[in-house]
Design a protein around this motif. Structure first.
Motif, PDB file in Angstrom:
ATOM      1  N   ILE A   1       0.856  -1.183   0.000  1.00  0.00           N
ATOM      2  CA  ILE A   1       0.000   0.000   0.000  1.00  0.00           C
ATOM      3  C   ILE A   1       0.894   1.235   0.000  1.00  0.00           C
ATOM      4  N   ARG A   2       0.368   2.317  -0.490  1.00  0.00           N
ATOM      5  CA  ARG A   2       1.055   3.619  -0.430  1.00  0.00           C
ATOM      6  C   ARG A   2       0.473   4.344   0.768  1.00  0.00           C
ATOM      7  N   THR A   3       1.328   4.827   1.662  1.00  0.00           N
ATOM      8  CA  THR A   3       0.846   5.447   2.890  1.00  0.00           C
ATOM      9  C   THR A   3       1.819   6.506   3.376  1.00  0.00           C
ATOM     10  N   ASP A   4       1.580   6.997   4.567  1.00  0.00           N
ATOM     11  CA  ASP A   4       2.459   7.970   5.209  1.00  0.00           C
ATOM     12  C   ASP A   4       2.310   7.812   6.721  1.00  0.00           C
ATOM     13  N   ASN A   5       2.995   8.650   7.484  1.00  0.00           N
ATOM     14  CA  ASN A   5       2.962   8.542   8.939  1.00  0.00           C
ATOM     15  C   ASN A   5       1.913   9.439   9.591  1.00  0.00           C
ATOM     16  N   SER A   6       0.920   9.875   8.824  1.00  0.00           N
ATOM     17  CA  SER A   6      -0.184  10.634   9.407  1.00  0.00           C
ATOM     18  C   SER A   6      -1.036   9.690  10.254  1.00  0.00           C
ATOM     19  N   LYS A   7      -1.947  10.252  11.031  1.00  0.00           N
ATOM     20  CA  LYS A   7      -2.840   9.420  11.845  1.00  0.00           C
ATOM     21  C   LYS A   7      -3.624   8.457  10.949  1.00  0.00           C
ATOM     22  N   GLU A   8      -4.143   8.964   9.822  1.00  0.00           N
ATOM     23  CA  GLU A   8      -4.886   8.116   8.884  1.00  0.00           C
ATOM     24  C   GLU A   8      -3.986   7.019   8.297  1.00  0.00           C
ATOM     25  N   GLY A   9      -2.766   7.390   7.939  1.00  0.00           N
ATOM     26  CA  GLY A   9      -1.827   6.414   7.399  1.00  0.00           C
ATOM     27  C   GLY A   9      -1.505   5.314   8.389  1.00  0.00           C
ATOM     28  N   ILE A  10      -1.266   5.685   9.638  1.00  0.00           N
ATOM     29  CA  ILE A  10      -0.978   4.696  10.691  1.00  0.00           C
ATOM     30  C   ILE A  10      -2.194   3.800  10.913  1.00  0.00           C
TER      31      ILE A  10
ATOM     32  N   TYR B   1      10.378   5.838  -0.819  1.00  0.00           N
ATOM     33  CA  TYR B   1      10.114   7.058  -0.057  1.00  0.00           C
ATOM     34  C   TYR B   1      10.052   8.259  -1.001  1.00  0.00           C
ATOM     35  N   SER B   2       9.048   9.121  -0.818  1.00  0.00           N
ATOM     36  CA  SER B   2       8.987  10.343  -1.620  1.00  0.00           C
ATOM     37  C   SER B   2      10.018  11.354  -1.130  1.00  0.00           C
ATOM     38  N   SER B   3      10.386  11.269   0.137  1.00  0.00           N
ATOM     39  CA  SER B   3      11.417  12.153   0.688  1.00  0.00           C
ATOM     40  C   SER B   3      12.074  11.463   1.886  1.00  0.00           C
ATOM     41  N   ASP B   4      11.456  11.579   3.027  1.00  0.00           N
ATOM     42  CA  ASP B   4      11.952  10.954   4.251  1.00  0.00           C
ATOM     43  C   ASP B   4      10.752  10.401   5.012  1.00  0.00           C
ATOM     44  N   GLU B   5      10.873  10.208   6.322  1.00  0.00           N
ATOM     45  CA  GLU B   5       9.765   9.630   7.092  1.00  0.00           C
ATOM     46  C   GLU B   5       8.537  10.542   7.149  1.00  0.00           C
ATOM     47  N   ASN B   6       8.677  11.782   6.703  1.00  0.00           N
ATOM     48  CA  ASN B   6       7.547  12.715   6.713  1.00  0.00           C
ATOM     49  C   ASN B   6       6.724  12.686   5.436  1.00  0.00           C
ATOM     50  N   GLY B   7       7.179  11.976   4.422  1.00  0.00           N
ATOM     51  CA  GLY B   7       6.465  11.910   3.148  1.00  0.00           C
ATOM     52  C   GLY B   7       5.797  10.562   2.943  1.00  0.00           C
TER      53      GLY B   7
END
Length: 152
Positions: free
Chosen positions: A10-19, A57-63
């Protein structure tokens, strides 16, 4: 005819929704809804471990990043330990005395982020791997999070 998946991404991120999405997919795997550790007939697959791979990664842990949950055999961990000994990865082993997988995982990642911030490690953001192991499967009876982070 029974079938099993080797991996799901899946494509995700470390936002609340992503987690939350990550938690949902893990629940589907551990319940057998997604047949990675069980086959489609809910028979446990001996000799495999589910792990998380973080990549693209699109950038780092924030992307944004790709999260792939895949089934591996024991030789995967030996190969990763070889990469650690060669200096291309750093291994973290965190545990939680109370058996909370989420707490254990958070402790491991917070250690990585702290070392990044202090300059102790320089991540490549190519492919990182995580294995969380419930206490009933460990020698010491504690939950463990084994984290392999790609470094320069």
């Amino acid at each position: 005819m029974a079938y099993k998946l080797n991996k799901i991404t899946i494509r995700t991120d470390n936002s609340k929704e992503g987690i939350n999405n990550i938690g949902d997919i893990w629940n589907d795997i551990t319940s057998g809804k997604l047949p990675i550790i069980f086959d489609s007939e809910h028979i446990f697959q001996q000799g495999i471990s589910p792990i998380s791979k973080y990549s693209n990664y699109s950038s780092d842990e924030n992307g944004d990043y790709d999260l792939t949950i895949m089934a591996v055999t024991a030789d995967f961990f030996q190969k990763m330990d070889d990469k650690v000994s060669k200096g291309s990865y750093k291994k973290y082993d965190e545990k939680d005395e109370n058996g909370e997988i989420g707490v254990c995982t958070r402790k491991a990642w917070e250690k990585v982020w702290s070392e990044q911030k202090s300059g102790d490690i320089h991540r490549t953001f190519t492919a990182d791997f995580e294995s969380t192991v419930p206490g009933e499967y460990t020698k010491d009876g504690k939950v463990h999070c084994y984290l392999y982070v790609a470094i320069q």
